[in-house]
Design a protein around this motif. Structure first.
Motif, PDB file in Angstrom:
ATOM      1  N   ILE A  32       1.438   4.572 -31.350  1.00 33.90           N
ATOM      2  CA  ILE A  32       0.650   3.305 -31.841  1.00 33.90           C
ATOM      3  C   ILE A  32       1.438   2.323 -32.144  1.00 33.90           C
ATOM      4  CG2 ILE A  32      -1.494   2.296 -33.136  1.00 33.90           C
ATOM      5  CD1 ILE A  32      -2.560   5.143 -32.838  1.00 33.90           C
ATOM      6  N   ALA A  33       2.480   2.560 -32.767  1.00 31.41           N
ATOM      7  CA  ALA A  33       3.216   1.361 -33.561  1.00 31.41           C
ATOM      8  C   ALA A  33       4.191   0.882 -32.284  1.00 31.41           C
ATOM      9  CB  ALA A  33       4.187   1.830 -34.523  1.00 31.41           C
ATOM     10  N   VAL A  34       4.678   1.754 -31.650  1.00 28.46           N
ATOM     11  CA  VAL A  34       5.617   1.191 -30.361  1.00 28.46           C
ATOM     12  C   VAL A  34       4.742   0.406 -29.426  1.00 28.46           C
ATOM     13  CG1 VAL A  34       6.803   2.188 -28.435  1.00 28.46           C
ATOM     14  CG2 VAL A  34       7.259   3.332 -30.659  1.00 28.46           C
ATOM     15  N   LEU A  35       3.505   0.982 -29.184  1.00 23.59           N
ATOM     16  CA  LEU A  35       2.591   0.177 -28.249  1.00 23.59           C
ATOM     17  C   LEU A  35       2.291  -1.214 -28.732  1.00 23.59           C
ATOM     18  CD1 LEU A  35       0.402   3.087 -26.849  1.00 23.59           C
ATOM     19  CD2 LEU A  35       2.228   1.746 -25.665  1.00 23.59           C
ATOM     20  N   ALA A  36       1.984  -1.225 -30.151  1.00 22.75           N
ATOM     21  CA  ALA A  36       1.705  -2.621 -30.482  1.00 22.75           C
ATOM     22  C   ALA A  36       2.922  -3.513 -30.493  1.00 22.75           C
ATOM     23  CB  ALA A  36       1.254  -2.326 -32.023  1.00 22.75           C
ATOM     24  N   VAL A  37       3.996  -3.015 -30.879  1.00 23.29           N
ATOM     25  CA  VAL A  37       5.365  -3.968 -30.706  1.00 23.29           C
ATOM     26  C   VAL A  37       5.474  -4.241 -29.281  1.00 23.29           C
ATOM     27  CG1 VAL A  37       7.834  -3.844 -31.192  1.00 23.29           C
ATOM     28  CG2 VAL A  37       6.430  -3.135 -32.963  1.00 23.29           C
ATOM     29  N   LEU A  38       5.349  -3.562 -28.398  1.00 27.90           N
ATOM     30  CA  LEU A  38       5.573  -3.954 -26.952  1.00 27.90           C
ATOM     31  C   LEU A  38       4.426  -4.822 -26.580  1.00 27.90           C
ATOM     32  CD1 LEU A  38       6.357  -0.361 -25.337  1.00 27.90           C
ATOM     33  CD2 LEU A  38       7.724  -2.162 -25.688  1.00 27.90           C
ATOM     34  N   SER A  39       3.416  -4.814 -27.049  1.00 30.83           N
ATOM     35  CA  SER A  39       2.190  -5.627 -26.684  1.00 30.83           C
ATOM     36  C   SER A  39       2.436  -7.020 -27.272  1.00 30.83           C
ATOM     37  CB  SER A  39       0.773  -5.074 -27.205  1.00 30.83           C
ATOM     38  OG  SER A  39       0.626  -3.958 -26.753  1.00 30.83           O
ATOM     39  N   VAL A  40       2.896  -7.282 -28.337  1.00 32.91           N
ATOM     40  CA  VAL A  40       3.235  -8.350 -29.256  1.00 32.91           C
ATOM     41  C   VAL A  40       4.093  -8.957 -28.387  1.00 32.91           C
ATOM     42  CG1 VAL A  40       4.119  -9.455 -31.136  1.00 32.91           C
ATOM     43  CG2 VAL A  40       2.332  -8.044 -31.299  1.00 32.91           C
ATOM     44  N   ALA A  41       5.333  -8.315 -27.976  1.00 32.69           N
ATOM     45  CA  ALA A  41       6.454  -8.808 -27.173  1.00 32.69           C
ATOM     46  C   ALA A  41       6.096  -9.448 -25.671  1.00 32.69           C
ATOM     47  CB  ALA A  41       7.425  -7.786 -27.061  1.00 32.69           C
ATOM     48  N   LEU A  42       5.393  -8.673 -25.137  1.00 33.15           N
ATOM     49  CA  LEU A  42       4.613  -8.920 -23.774  1.00 33.15           C
ATOM     50  C   LEU A  42       3.852 -10.219 -24.085  1.00 33.15           C
ATOM     51  CD1 LEU A  42       4.291  -8.336 -20.849  1.00 33.15           C
ATOM     52  CD2 LEU A  42       2.239  -7.023 -21.276  1.00 33.15           C
ATOM     53  N   LEU A  43       2.820 -10.290 -24.915  1.00 30.33           N
ATOM     54  CA  LEU A  43       2.214 -11.635 -25.005  1.00 30.33           C
ATOM     55  C   LEU A  43       3.282 -12.926 -25.521  1.00 30.33           C
ATOM     56  CD1 LEU A  43      -0.925 -10.146 -27.249  1.00 30.33           C
ATOM     57  CD2 LEU A  43      -0.827 -11.298 -24.993  1.00 30.33           C
ATOM     58  N   ALA A  44       4.206 -12.776 -26.339  1.00 26.97           N
ATOM     59  CA  ALA A  44       5.190 -13.858 -26.537  1.00 26.97           C
ATOM     60  C   ALA A  44       5.752 -14.191 -25.242  1.00 26.97           C
ATOM     61  CB  ALA A  44       6.024 -13.341 -27.570  1.00 26.97           C
ATOM     62  N   ALA A  45       5.997 -13.149 -24.479  1.00 21.68           N
ATOM     63  CA  ALA A  45       6.821 -13.681 -23.459  1.00 21.68           C
ATOM     64  C   ALA A  45       5.985 -14.411 -22.446  1.00 21.68           C
ATOM     65  CB  ALA A  45       7.328 -12.360 -22.533  1.00 21.68           C
ATOM     66  N   ALA A  46       4.668 -13.960 -22.170  1.00 19.78           N
ATOM     67  CA  ALA A  46       3.585 -14.725 -21.292  1.00 19.78           C
ATOM     68  C   ALA A  46       3.425 -16.132 -21.885  1.00 19.78           C
ATOM     69  CB  ALA A  46       2.476 -14.045 -21.458  1.00 19.78           C
ATOM     70  N   GLY A  47       3.323 -16.259 -23.340  1.00 15.65           N
ATOM     71  CA  GLY A  47       3.166 -17.390 -24.014  1.00 15.65           C
ATOM     72  C   GLY A  47       4.273 -18.460 -23.741  1.00 15.65           C
ATOM     73  N   THR A  48       5.444 -18.073 -23.838  1.00 19.27           N
ATOM     74  CA  THR A  48       6.451 -18.855 -23.586  1.00 19.27           C
ATOM     75  C   THR A  48       6.715 -19.335 -22.105  1.00 19.27           C
ATOM     76  OG1 THR A  48       7.857 -17.571 -25.182  1.00 19.27           O
ATOM     77  CG2 THR A  48       9.382 -18.761 -23.585  1.00 19.27           C
ATOM     78  N   LEU A  49       6.207 -18.334 -21.152  1.00 19.18           N
ATOM     79  CA  LEU A  49       6.427 -18.717 -19.849  1.00 19.18           C
ATOM     80  C   LEU A  49       5.357 -19.697 -19.417  1.00 19.18           C
ATOM     81  CD1 LEU A  49       7.328 -18.300 -16.822  1.00 19.18           C
ATOM     82  CD2 LEU A  49       5.787 -16.595 -16.735  1.00 19.18           C
ATOM     83  N   THR A  50       4.120 -19.468 -19.986  1.00 19.93           N
ATOM     84  CA  THR A  50       3.119 -20.504 -19.748  1.00 19.93           C
ATOM     85  C   THR A  50       3.535 -21.882 -20.431  1.00 19.93           C
ATOM     86  OG1 THR A  50       1.369 -18.732 -20.041  1.00 19.93           O
ATOM     87  CG2 THR A  50       0.640 -21.228 -20.141  1.00 19.93           C
ATOM     88  N   TRP A  51       3.969 -21.864 -21.518  1.00 22.75           N
ATOM     89  CA  TRP A  51       4.582 -23.079 -21.957  1.00 22.75           C
ATOM     90  C   TRP A  51       5.664 -23.939 -21.192  1.00 22.75           C
ATOM     91  CZ3 TRP A  51       9.326 -24.711 -24.139  1.00 22.75           C
ATOM     92  CH2 TRP A  51       9.315 -25.950 -24.810  1.00 22.75           C
TER      93      TRP A  51
END
Length: 159
Positions: free
Chosen positions: A17-36
């Motif tokens: 669960i911890a690994v999946l949470a870290v990967l999810s946060v990283a994916l959201l950060a990448a998507a947010g950066t691309l959108t910006w």
């Protein structure tokens, strides 16, 4: 059971669960950066033919040029991405600031689009070179985004 007959302890799902949470946060950060990056757009410039050699953007106080968003938006009748040759635009940006073009009626304080070049542009020098071949232009405007298919140059004639 292990080979020696001892029960094997069961692992919990906590590390997974911890690994999946870290990967999810990283994916959201990448998507947010691309959108910006896509929404931040590129530089726009307006320059008069006489100031083209100095590279100084020129926008008369009575006219303005608008930043063009790169994200898909509903087609607006005032959005300069959709301006055609023969139509007019006005600069709604602050004098001496970032231009903000809007499609408008062809009145004395507007700019008529004499020629439009769609496709990749590299900036001021490219816009100046393209418009130099257009008779009667007084100003130019370019939009350079990260997506070359959205780039365009407008050769304008002040009315």
């Amino acid at each position: 059971m292990s080979y020696d007959g001892q029960p094997v302890p069961r692992r919990g799902k906590g590390p997974l669960i911890a690994v999946l949470a870290v990967l999810s946060v990283a994916l959201l950060a990448a998507a947010g950066t691309l959108t910006w990056l896509l929404l931040s757009g590129g530089p726009e410039q307006v320059a008069s033919e006489s100031d083209a050699t100095s590279g100084t953007p020129v926008a008369p106080a009575s006219a303005a040029v608008s930043a063009v968003p790169t994200a898909p938006a509903p087609q607006s009748t005032a959005d300069p991405r959709f301006v055609k040759e023969g139509q007019c635009v006005r600069n709604e940006g602050p004098a001496g600031g970032k231009p903000k073009l809007l499609i408008s009626a062809c009145d004395p304080s507007s700019y008529e689009v004499v020629r439009r070049f769609d496709g990749p542009t590299s900036g001021e020098k490219d816009a100046e070179a393209k418009c130099a071949k257009v008779p009667g232009y007084t100003n130019w405007f370019f939009f350079d985004s990260e997506l070359d298919t959205l780039d365009f140059v407008l050769c304008l004639k002040q009315r």
